[in-house]
Motif scaffolding. Sequence first.
Motif, PDB file in Angstrom:
ATOM      1  N   VAL A   1       2.611 -46.423  14.908  1.00  0.00           N
ATOM      2  CA  VAL A   1       3.558 -45.832  13.949  1.00  0.00           C
ATOM      3  C   VAL A   1       3.143 -44.402  13.570  1.00  0.00           C
ATOM      4  CG1 VAL A   1       4.393 -48.008  12.943  1.00  0.00           C
ATOM      5  CG2 VAL A   1       2.547 -46.795  11.838  1.00  0.00           C
ATOM      6  N   VAL A   2       1.846 -44.164  13.515  1.00  0.00           N
ATOM      7  CA  VAL A   2       1.398 -42.797  13.193  1.00  0.00           C
ATOM      8  C   VAL A   2       1.875 -41.847  14.293  1.00  0.00           C
ATOM      9  CG1 VAL A   2      -0.606 -41.299  12.888  1.00  0.00           C
ATOM     10  CG2 VAL A   2      -0.600 -43.559  11.831  1.00  0.00           C
ATOM     11  N   ALA A   3       1.683 -42.269  15.544  1.00  0.00           N
ATOM     12  CA  ALA A   3       2.102 -41.414  16.674  1.00  0.00           C
ATOM     13  C   ALA A   3       3.615 -41.223  16.665  1.00  0.00           C
ATOM     14  CB  ALA A   3       1.641 -42.040  17.989  1.00  0.00           C
ATOM     15  N   GLU A   4       4.356 -42.291  16.392  1.00  0.00           N
ATOM     16  CA  GLU A   4       5.827 -42.187  16.381  1.00  0.00           C
ATOM     17  C   GLU A   4       6.287 -41.225  15.281  1.00  0.00           C
ATOM     18  OE1 GLU A   4       7.864 -45.961  16.380  1.00  0.00           O
ATOM     19  OE2 GLU A   4       9.829 -44.999  16.137  1.00  0.00           O
ATOM     20  N   ALA A   5       5.681 -41.343  14.106  1.00  0.00           N
ATOM     21  CA  ALA A   5       6.064 -40.445  13.004  1.00  0.00           C
ATOM     22  C   ALA A   5       5.748 -38.997  13.378  1.00  0.00           C
ATOM     23  CB  ALA A   5       5.337 -40.845  11.725  1.00  0.00           C
ATOM     24  N   ALA A   6       4.555 -38.776  13.943  1.00  0.00           N
ATOM     25  CA  ALA A   6       4.160 -37.396  14.268  1.00  0.00           C
ATOM     26  C   ALA A   6       4.990 -36.826  15.413  1.00  0.00           C
ATOM     27  CB  ALA A   6       2.673 -37.362  14.613  1.00  0.00           C
ATOM     28  N   GLU A   7       5.357 -37.679  16.377  1.00  0.00           N
ATOM     29  CA  GLU A   7       6.189 -37.187  17.489  1.00  0.00           C
ATOM     30  C   GLU A   7       7.580 -36.803  16.991  1.00  0.00           C
ATOM     31  OE1 GLU A   7       5.984 -40.316  20.419  1.00  0.00           O
ATOM     32  OE2 GLU A   7       3.857 -39.824  20.720  1.00  0.00           O
TER      33      GLU A   7
ATOM     34  N   LEU B   1       8.536 -36.217  13.622  1.00  0.00           N
ATOM     35  CA  LEU B   1       8.579 -35.243  12.517  1.00  0.00           C
ATOM     36  C   LEU B   1       7.813 -33.962  12.845  1.00  0.00           C
ATOM     37  CD1 LEU B   1       7.884 -37.675   9.488  1.00  0.00           C
ATOM     38  CD2 LEU B   1      10.115 -36.969  10.410  1.00  0.00           C
ATOM     39  N   GLY B   2       6.728 -34.110  13.621  1.00  0.00           N
ATOM     40  CA  GLY B   2       5.817 -32.983  13.848  1.00  0.00           C
ATOM     41  C   GLY B   2       4.487 -33.299  13.181  1.00  0.00           C
ATOM     42  N   PRO B   3       3.511 -32.369  13.232  1.00  0.00           N
ATOM     43  CA  PRO B   3       2.198 -32.615  12.639  1.00  0.00           C
ATOM     44  C   PRO B   3       2.332 -33.059  11.187  1.00  0.00           C
ATOM     45  CG  PRO B   3       2.223 -30.540  13.826  1.00  0.00           C
ATOM     46  CD  PRO B   3       3.638 -31.034  13.819  1.00  0.00           C
ATOM     47  N   LEU B   4       1.492 -34.016  10.796  1.00  0.00           N
ATOM     48  CA  LEU B   4       1.624 -34.602   9.455  1.00  0.00           C
ATOM     49  C   LEU B   4       0.913 -33.734   8.413  1.00  0.00           C
ATOM     50  CD1 LEU B   4       0.985 -38.338  10.459  1.00  0.00           C
ATOM     51  CD2 LEU B   4       3.204 -37.214  10.016  1.00  0.00           C
ATOM     52  N   ASP B   5       1.655 -33.394   7.358  1.00  0.00           N
ATOM     53  CA  ASP B   5       1.080 -32.616   6.250  1.00  0.00           C
ATOM     54  C   ASP B   5       0.482 -33.525   5.187  1.00  0.00           C
ATOM     55  OD1 ASP B   5       2.035 -29.777   6.904  1.00  0.00           O
ATOM     56  OD2 ASP B   5       3.869 -30.975   7.084  1.00  0.00           O
ATOM     57  N   GLY B   6       0.982 -34.752   5.121  1.00  0.00           N
ATOM     58  CA  GLY B   6       0.487 -35.672   4.101  1.00  0.00           C
ATOM     59  C   GLY B   6       0.572 -37.104   4.570  1.00  0.00           C
ATOM     60  N   VAL B   7      -0.488 -37.849   4.302  1.00  0.00           N
ATOM     61  CA  VAL B   7      -0.488 -39.291   4.605  1.00  0.00           C
ATOM     62  C   VAL B   7      -0.934 -40.023   3.349  1.00  0.00           C
ATOM     63  CG1 VAL B   7      -1.532 -41.117   5.998  1.00  0.00           C
ATOM     64  CG2 VAL B   7      -0.968 -38.909   7.050  1.00  0.00           C
ATOM     65  N   ILE B   8      -0.183 -41.047   2.988  1.00  0.00           N
ATOM     66  CA  ILE B   8      -0.510 -41.834   1.801  1.00  0.00           C
ATOM     67  C   ILE B   8      -0.748 -43.278   2.225  1.00  0.00           C
ATOM     68  CG2 ILE B   8       0.394 -42.677  -0.407  1.00  0.00           C
ATOM     69  CD1 ILE B   8       1.891 -39.778  -0.303  1.00  0.00           C
ATOM     70  N   ALA B   9      -1.960 -43.763   1.946  1.00  0.00           N
ATOM     71  CA  ALA B   9      -2.321 -45.147   2.289  1.00  0.00           C
ATOM     72  C   ALA B   9      -2.125 -45.991   1.039  1.00  0.00           C
ATOM     73  CB  ALA B   9      -3.761 -45.220   2.785  1.00  0.00           C
ATOM     74  N   GLY B  10      -0.962 -46.654   0.981  1.00  0.00           N
ATOM     75  CA  GLY B  10      -0.618 -47.385  -0.239  1.00  0.00           C
ATOM     76  C   GLY B  10      -0.448 -48.875  -0.058  1.00  0.00           C
ATOM     77  N   ALA B  11      -0.472 -49.360   1.195  1.00  0.00           N
ATOM     78  CA  ALA B  11      -0.260 -50.799   1.414  1.00  0.00           C
ATOM     79  C   ALA B  11      -1.400 -51.594   0.789  1.00  0.00           C
ATOM     80  CB  ALA B  11      -0.174 -51.107   2.903  1.00  0.00           C
ATOM     81  N   ALA B  12      -1.062 -52.697   0.139  1.00  0.00           N
ATOM     82  CA  ALA B  12      -2.086 -53.533  -0.477  1.00  0.00           C
ATOM     83  C   ALA B  12      -1.556 -54.939  -0.658  1.00  0.00           C
ATOM     84  CB  ALA B  12      -2.501 -52.958  -1.837  1.00  0.00           C
ATOM     85  N   GLY B  13      -2.475 -55.856  -0.874  1.00  0.00           N
ATOM     86  CA  GLY B  13      -2.108 -57.236  -1.181  1.00  0.00           C
ATOM     87  C   GLY B  13      -2.892 -57.700  -2.388  1.00  0.00           C
ATOM     88  N   ASN B  14      -2.284 -58.556  -3.200  1.00  0.00           N
ATOM     89  CA  ASN B  14      -2.969 -59.053  -4.391  1.00  0.00           C
ATOM     90  C   ASN B  14      -2.395 -60.409  -4.778  1.00  0.00           C
ATOM     91  OD1 ASN B  14      -4.490 -59.345  -6.687  1.00  0.00           O
ATOM     92  ND2 ASN B  14      -3.610 -57.599  -7.782  1.00  0.00           N
ATOM     93  N   PHE B  15      -3.260 -61.292  -5.177  1.00  0.00           N
ATOM     94  CA  PHE B  15      -2.841 -62.513  -5.859  1.00  0.00           C
ATOM     95  C   PHE B  15      -3.926 -62.831  -6.879  1.00  0.00           C
ATOM     96  CE2 PHE B  15      -4.894 -63.568  -1.808  1.00  0.00           C
ATOM     97  CZ  PHE B  15      -5.977 -64.332  -2.223  1.00  0.00           C
ATOM     98  N   PRO B  16      -3.541 -63.043  -8.133  1.00  0.00           N
ATOM     99  CA  PRO B  16      -4.569 -63.360  -9.119  1.00  0.00           C
ATOM    100  C   PRO B  16      -5.060 -64.791  -8.933  1.00  0.00           C
ATOM    101  CG  PRO B  16      -2.395 -63.255 -10.153  1.00  0.00           C
ATOM    102  CD  PRO B  16      -2.191 -62.936  -8.711  1.00  0.00           C
ATOM    103  N   ALA B  17      -6.358 -64.953  -8.889  1.00  0.00           N
ATOM    104  CA  ALA B  17      -6.949 -66.293  -8.748  1.00  0.00           C
ATOM    105  C   ALA B  17      -8.417 -66.218  -9.133  1.00  0.00           C
ATOM    106  CB  ALA B  17      -6.807 -66.791  -7.308  1.00  0.00           C
TER     107      ALA B  17
END
Length: 263
Positions: A74-80, A82-98
């Motif tokens: 997906v990184v390669a697809e986005a860069a191909e 859109l062009g070179p990436l100016d910003g990348v945000i790593a926001g994916a996460a998982g949580n369950f309270p236990a």
Amino acid sequence: MDLKERNFLISGGTSGINLGIARVLASHGAHVAVFGRDPEKARVAAEEIAEVPGASVTMGLAADVRDPDAVAGVVAEAAETLGPLDGVIAGAAGNFPAPAVSISPKGFKTVVDIDLLGSYNVFWSSFEHLRKPGASLIAITAPQATQVWPHQVHVCAAKAGVNMLVRSLAFEWGPAGVRVNAISPGPIEKTEGMERLAPTPEIAEGFRRKLPLRRFGRADEVGNLAAFLSSADAEYITGCIIPCDGGTDLGDASADCLTPSRR
Ligand code: NAP
Ligand code: COA
């Protein structure tokens, strides 16, 4: 902030806080690609972002951040596209309270894999596609990185790792002209994360009462900070973990814990 036609990729940008960040970036005219595991959710999110006034190119992609090859795709697809990436945000996460006794080694590993290894996978795959110098990387961490929260042993451990990942990459990649920072949101309204941590109005009120600012935040407030950090206005800021948390990081500010004024 001149983010017009800058190219962004956001993991976990298909809902909640990260979608809020995507919307703010798009409102500044940035090109925004988002991805999560669910391709249909990603498609809908990209359409939603495209409707933001000022939005330009948007893309919705799918990959599990635990799969380095899929992330590289997906990184390669986005860069191909859109062009070179100016910003990348790593926001994916998982949580369950236990409670810890109820979190199996697999459950613990699942959260560390998504939050910590997943953030590394996203940043590592992005490096070759970044516009250098000038690119900005942002991880989305949490107050649990530095505060012990009950029933959050997996998240506390994973997000503590994210904080050091950010500082380490900022140190190593600074000479290449890549800035790396983290945003630590507090409780943000209308998000899956807070639905899980505060599933009843009473529990939500308990959170609110402890906050110095006495309210939950909004995703666009986190988005505004992400936009600033991604912009040239922040070009001397790297290696920072910046709270956007209504004072969560300051501790419990419920009225009954505050010292009465001497006056
Ligand atoms: P959310 O709406 O559940 O968003 C999670 C996103 O990550 C979704 O796009 C989800 O899409 C994606 N995702 C989950 N697992 C994935 C995986 N294995 N691979 C790829 N994508 C994956 O969550 P949120 O509550 O807004 O939280 C967003 C971020 O803010 C997280 O990093 C969280 O730790 C942080 N945070 C949240 C709060 C809060 O108040 N909510 C407070 C502090 C920090 P799919 O389901 O399609 O994969
Ligand atoms: N209590 C204890 N263990 C739990 C649990 C809970 N409430 N929920 C999940 N687990 C455990 C599972 O039991 C499993 O371990 P086991 O096989 O030893 O029992 C392990 O976690 C993996 O669960 P699984 O459902 O197979 O993982 P997944 O990869 O499909 O989903 C999660 C990952 C569990 C994090 C899921 O909640 C998710 O997809 N979350 C994304 C959205 C989110 O969390 N948003 C908030 C972000 S802050």
